[in-house]
Design an enzyme around this catalytic site. Structure first.
Site, PDB file in Angstrom:
ATOM      1  N   ASP A  47       6.515   3.136   6.703  1.00  0.00           N
ATOM      2  CA  ASP A  47       6.395   2.441   5.331  1.00  0.00           C
ATOM      3  C   ASP A  47       6.535   3.733   4.186  1.00  0.00           C
ATOM      4  O   ASP A  47       7.345   3.593   3.300  1.00  0.00           O
ATOM      5  CB  ASP A  47       5.013   1.835   5.196  1.00  0.00           C
ATOM      6  CG  ASP A  47       4.944   0.814   6.356  1.00  0.00           C
ATOM      7  OD1 ASP A  47       6.040   0.616   7.147  1.00  0.00           O
ATOM      8  OD2 ASP A  47       3.855   0.383   6.591  1.00  0.00           O
ATOM      9  N   SER A 102       0.723  -1.193  -0.083  1.00  0.00           N
ATOM     10  CA  SER A 102       0.016  -0.035  -0.127  1.00  0.00           C
ATOM     11  C   SER A 102       0.767   1.471   0.110  1.00  0.00           C
ATOM     12  O   SER A 102       0.583   2.245  -0.613  1.00  0.00           O
ATOM     13  CB  SER A 102      -1.024  -0.155   1.035  1.00  0.00           C
ATOM     14  OG  SER A 102      -0.298  -0.286   2.411  1.00  0.00           O
TER      15      SER A 102
HETATM   16  C1  GLA Z   1       2.553  -1.191   9.767  1.00  0.00           C
HETATM   17  C2  GLA Z   1       2.430   0.200   9.751  1.00  0.00           C
HETATM   18  C3  GLA Z   1       3.715   1.062  10.067  1.00  0.00           C
HETATM   19  C4  GLA Z   1       4.354   0.528  11.377  1.00  0.00           C
HETATM   20  C5  GLA Z   1       4.471  -1.204  11.213  1.00  0.00           C
HETATM   21  C6  GLA Z   1       4.885  -1.606  12.864  1.00  0.00           C
HETATM   22  O1  GLA Z   1       3.486  -1.586   8.677  1.00  0.00           O
HETATM   23  O2  GLA Z   1       1.989   0.740   8.476  1.00  0.00           O
HETATM   24  O3  GLA Z   1       3.590   2.428  10.395  1.00  0.00           O
HETATM   25  O4  GLA Z   1       3.864   0.874  12.618  1.00  0.00           O
HETATM   26  O5  GLA Z   1       3.131  -1.789  11.051  1.00  0.00           O
HETATM   27  O6  GLA Z   1       6.227  -1.320  12.870  1.00  0.00           O
END
Ligand code: GLA
Length: 372
Positions: free
Chosen positions: A157, A113
């Site tokens: 991310d 995503s």
């Molecule tokens: C998901 C969320 C991130 C982060 C991870 C855990 O990927 O999108 O922002 O919090 O979980 O580290």
């Protein structure tokens, strides 16, 4: 339809694997992810009206038709919400045709995503001359996911998808989004990072993420600190009586994980992969026992990897499914994969998928014909 073939801009962005620093991006912590080689490409063409058309190479029959005036935060929909959310958060005022080619494995916890959001954002930034820098783009793509799609994710991310560079892991300070590249060359030490996709996605994932995030926020509030970043281990233990058991455990994960990232950076710089492996495994134990976001399939992947000689292993990403990583000697990779596949088979789990990837480049504009 022939116009679909003539994009003005082509941009792409990668998925990610987080080496260490899990569930601490929203606590203003440090994280150490890298971009994988799999990317999502967005071909974008400006329109002369306010219509938005979106289609994907993976589902060429399903064209989304909407318009700028119909953009509705939290309005529901499918994968196209991530694209529409970016158009909304970047405040685009002209219609566009967007064709997506998503090559980041879906549902594997590899941030398909964020790759989608960032590929579209970088393309729109170029096409409309918005001059947004990567930090601004990271905040706006996170806003798209938080406020338009309705997923309460942190900033990791999108930041790594935008800011990563090949050959390095990205040390990201989630408080101010400053970054340091940490050279990450496993092959030179005859190692590889194996990604094990458990192929499971437990229903708990959405509510579970938000609940733990709010545990951390209420713990910070009760202890009078801005975030877990400002909480020392000493204060946490001295103030244990002020917290619920859940708040204490979640906070203990956050505080110890932030410290583990700092240790991991030093070990990576020293190429001490044996100790790095131990720190990676300690992260898994903390996520399993204190943060409680692992699941039997992830634990099976980690335990089997460690039992067959991995230097370290842990779940990655949000948890309750998705992928685990294992730090493995190159000459053990084949045996490792068959041992994990066998363990999954014996436990009656779905067959896992395996990936490896070198640290790769972040988002970029691949082609710009907009000024022609
Ligand atoms: C998901 C969320 C991130 C982060 C991870 C855990 O990927 O999108 O922002 O919090 O979980 O580290």
């Amino acid at each position: 339809m022939s116009d679909w073939l003539k994009p003005h801009v082509i941009a792409s962005a990668p998925g990610r694997v987080n080496l260490i620093g899990e569930h601490i991006d929203f606590s203003q912590g440090f994280v150490l992810p890298f971009a994988i080689a799999d990317r999502t490409t967005a071909k974008i063409r400006k329109r002369s009206d306010d219509l938005i058309r979106i289609r994907s190479a993976q589902r060429p029959d399903a064209v989304i038709n909407t318009s700028l005036s119909e953009l509705t935060p939290l309005g529901g929909g499918d994968w196209e919400r991530y694209v529409l959310g970016v158009i909304w958060s970047l405040k685009i005022e002209q219609g566009v045709d967007i064709e997506i080619d998503g090559r980041v494995p879906l549902g594997a916890g590899l941030s398909s995503s964020a790759a989608l959001e960032c590929g579209v954002a970088v393309g729109l930034n170029q096409l409309f001359g918005l001059n947004l820098n990567k930090k601004e783009l990271a905040l706006l793509t996170q806003k798209a996911e938080n406020d338009y799609v309705g997923v309460p994710c942190g900033i990791m991310d999108q930041s790594v998808s935008l800011m990563a560079e090949s050959g390095s892991a990205l040390l990201l300070d989630c408080r101010d989004l400053t970054t340091t590249l940490i050279p990450f060359d496993l092959a030179a030490s005859e190692l590889e990072l194996l990604v094990i996709d458990t192929q499971v996605h437990h229903a708990l994932v959405d509510g579970g993420y938000a609940e733990r995030r709010s545990n951390c926020e209420s713990a910070a509030q009760k202890l009078g600190v801005t975030s877990m970043r400002d909480l020392s281990s000493q204060l946490l233990h001295e103030s244990k009586g002020l917290l619920t058991e859940h708040e204490f455990l979640r906070a203990r994960h956050a505080v110890t994980e932030i410290a583990r990232v700092a240790t991991a950076v030093e070990l990576l710089k020293a190429k001490n992969f044996v100790e790095l492996g131990r720190v990676i495994t300690a992260s898994h134990h903390s996520l399993r026992d204190d943060y409680e976001v692992s699941c039997p399939e992830l634990n099976c992947a980690v335990d089997t990897a460690l039992a067959h000689g991995a230097l370290g292993a842990r779940m990655v990403g949000g948890g309750f499914g998705g992928s685990a990583i294992a730090l493995v000697a190159q000459d053990q990779m084949v045996a490792m994969q068959s041992a994990i596949a066998q363990a999954f088979h014996s436990a009656g789990y779905l067959a896992p998928r395996f990936f490896t990837s070198l640290p790769s480049d972040g988002a970029r504009v691949d082609l710009d014909l907009s000024s022609i």
